[in-house]
Write a protein that holds these residues in place. Structure first.
Motif, mmCIF file in Angstrom:
data_model
loop_
_atom_site.group_PDB
_atom_site.id
_atom_site.type_symbol
_atom_site.label_atom_id
_atom_site.label_comp_id
_atom_site.label_asym_id
_atom_site.label_seq_id
_atom_site.Cartn_x
_atom_site.Cartn_y
_atom_site.Cartn_z
ATOM 1 N N ASN A 1 3.873 -1.923 10.878
ATOM 2 C CA ASN A 1 4.999 -1.128 11.360
ATOM 3 C C ASN A 1 4.645 -0.290 12.573
ATOM 4 O OD1 ASN A 1 7.681 -1.123 10.227
ATOM 5 N ND2 ASN A 1 6.660 -0.852 8.265
ATOM 6 N N ALA A 2 3.366 -0.277 12.908
ATOM 7 C CA ALA A 2 2.847 0.462 14.076
ATOM 8 C C ALA A 2 2.878 1.978 13.899
ATOM 9 C CB ALA A 2 3.572 0.048 15.362
ATOM 10 N N ASN B 1 0.798 -1.224 0.000
ATOM 11 C CA ASN B 1 0.000 0.000 0.000
ATOM 12 C C ASN B 1 0.830 1.273 0.000
ATOM 13 O OD1 ASN B 1 -2.667 -0.876 -0.218
ATOM 14 N ND2 ASN B 1 -2.663 -1.545 1.912
ATOM 15 N N THR B 2 1.931 1.278 0.728
ATOM 16 C CA THR B 2 2.792 2.463 0.710
ATOM 17 C C THR B 2 3.326 2.694 -0.695
ATOM 18 O OG1 THR B 2 3.401 2.144 3.016
ATOM 19 C CG2 THR B 2 4.859 3.524 1.713
ATOM 20 N N THR C 1 -8.286 -0.381 6.978
ATOM 21 C CA THR C 1 -7.187 0.403 6.420
ATOM 22 C C THR C 1 -7.055 0.384 4.900
ATOM 23 O OG1 THR C 1 -5.929 -1.555 7.030
ATOM 24 C CG2 THR C 1 -5.719 0.360 8.472
HETATM 25 C C1 AN7 Z 1 -3.967 -2.313 4.704
HETATM 26 O O1 AN7 Z 1 2.409 -0.634 2.659
HETATM 27 O O2 AN7 Z 1 3.574 -1.297 5.821
HETATM 28 O O3 AN7 Z 1 1.031 -0.414 11.461
HETATM 29 O O4 AN7 Z 1 4.443 -1.003 3.297
HETATM 30 O O5 AN7 Z 1 -1.253 -1.773 4.200
HETATM 31 O O6 AN7 Z 1 1.101 1.731 10.169
HETATM 32 O O7 AN7 Z 1 2.353 -0.279 9.377
HETATM 33 C C2 AN7 Z 1 1.331 -1.359 5.107
HETATM 34 C C3 AN7 Z 1 0.723 -1.456 6.317
HETATM 35 C C4 AN7 Z 1 -2.500 -1.990 8.044
HETATM 36 C C5 AN7 Z 1 -0.299 -1.549 8.987
HETATM 37 N N1 AN7 Z 1 -3.372 -2.179 7.046
HETATM 38 O O8 AN7 Z 1 -0.106 -0.188 9.280
HETATM 39 C C6 AN7 Z 1 3.217 -0.911 3.539
HETATM 40 C C7 AN7 Z 1 2.758 -1.196 4.912
HETATM 41 C C8 AN7 Z 1 -2.956 -2.105 5.766
HETATM 42 C C9 AN7 Z 1 -1.621 -1.837 5.476
HETATM 43 C C10 AN7 Z 1 -1.176 -1.730 7.812
HETATM 44 C C11 AN7 Z 1 -0.698 -1.668 6.518
HETATM 45 P P1 AN7 Z 1 1.171 0.246 10.121
#
Ligand code: AN7
Length: 345
Positions: A188-189, A87-88, A313
């Motif tokens: 990654n929190a 997603n990033t 998310t």
């Molecule tokens: C759908 O895209 O780390 O706890 O490299 O795509 O802020 O990391 C994505 C994380 C939850 C977790 N739900 O969020 C990336 C990546 C979805 C996500 C998370 C991600 P963080």
């Protein structure tokens, strides 16, 4: 300009925008907070779904990316990079394209959902598949910034967390107060850290009289914070949160301490059950990682009568492979009324 013009304009007073004279925006944010009727009934609580899959690139990452790319552009950056579980990379590729910047994305080979890979490619990023996992991709991206002029837009970039705190603002703006519980998937929190910052800033300014308990959920096969140690080979069907050494580990521990919250684990089976449930009974098609927030409240329960927001998310369309592989194959019938009647009788 009337209407919604993106969260940087809407919440400008909550950011330090020194040196910024142009916003890079795709009108992200302002996502629906949908009341979950069936979940509320089942849990005897008031459950809401924050539908982040309706952001421009289909995930909450756009909240942080509008800020990170806006700031990078203001600082004269011409190239950005991220390591990503998907997603990033989709979001960075989209906002870099909007800004006229080059984007490099490092993804774990074979371990990102097809829709996310498709997005990064079509938005025009330079996509490199790493023979390794997300944690290695992130380390490589960090290391590269010491060898060339390139801005990292992972959530270790503080501008990302700043933008993502607006998810909390929007929830309070709709509910009129903070929920009792904020349930959120954890990789990654970064996002749990960002939401807590948003709630506490709003609370301090008198926009909400209470603060939520922050409940984070990791996938059982990728649950370093729950285990208290890094996981070398994380595994889960929820590839978005297939992360063994979270970048925001320490801030996340502070969040659960300050909010009287917790970070716990849900299994892949529990994630898939919740993923199918929210689509079938709440009509929200989220991706598997997102459903960890719903799996968590189903598994552990919530206090009766409490107000709970689950952050969904990312969009379910990003991962068609999991949708199809966890569903029965549709039967094929002859194109005749007889065959159709037979099937439906
Ligand atoms: C759908 O895209 O780390 O706890 O490299 O795509 O802020 O990391 C994505 C994380 C939850 C977790 N739900 O969020 C990336 C990546 C979805 C996500 C998370 C991600 P963080």
């Amino acid at each position: 300009m009337t209407g919604w013009n993106g969260l940087l304009r809407e919440y400008a007073q909550w950011f330090n925008l020194d040196g910024v004279d142009e916003f890079v925006t795709l009108q992200e944010g302002n996502t629906p907070l949908i009341h979950a009727d069936r979940l509320s009934e089942r849990l005897e609580a008031d459950v809401w779904l924050k539908c982040e899959g309706l952001n421009p690139s289909g995930s909450f990452k756009d909240r942080g990316m509008t800020m990170a790319i806006t700031k990078a552009k203001a600082n004269g950056a011409q190239r950005v990079i991220c390591g990503s579980t998907g997603n990033t990379s989709a979001s960075a590729a989209a906002y870099a394209a909007k800004a006229g910047m080059d984007c490099v994305v490092l993804v774990p080979e074979g371990k990102i959902a097809l829709g996310k890979l498709a997005q990064a490619m079509v938005y025009g990023a330079e996509v490199l598949q790493i023979r390794g996992n997300f944690d290695q991709a992130l380390n490589l991206a960090r290391e590269l910034t010491q060898h060339m002029a390139i801005t990292i837009v992972n959530s270790i970039n503080p501008d990302r967390i700043e933008g993502q705190k607006t998810g909390a603002f929007e929830i309070v703006d709709v509910l009129g107060n903070a929920p009792d519980i904020l349930s959120i998937p954890v990789g990654n929190a970064g996002n749990i850290t960002a939401y807590w910052r948003g709630f506490t800033q709003y609370h301090f300014a008198g926009h909400c009289s209470t603060l939520p308990k922050m409940w984070g959920f990791q996938a059982a096969g990728a649950a370093p914070i729950v285990l208290g140690r890094p996981v070398e080979n994380p595994e889960t069907i929820a590839t978005a949160i297939r992360i063994g050494n979270p970048a925001s580990w320490v801030p996340a521990l502070e969040v659960i301490h300050e909010s009287l919250g917790d970070i716990r684990a849900v299994t892949d089976d529990e994630i898939i059950e919740a993923y199918r449930y929210v689509a079938r009974y709440e009509s929200v098609f989220c991706e598997p990682a997102s459903a960890a927030s719903v799996a968590g409240i189903l598994k552990f329960g919530v206090p009766k009568g409490s107000t709970v927001v689950c952050v969904l998310t990312g969009n379910g369309l990003k991962d068609p492979e999991t949708a199809v592989s966890t569903s029965a194959t549709p039967p094929v019938i002859d194109a005749t009324i007889k065959a159709l009647l037979e099937k439906l009788s």
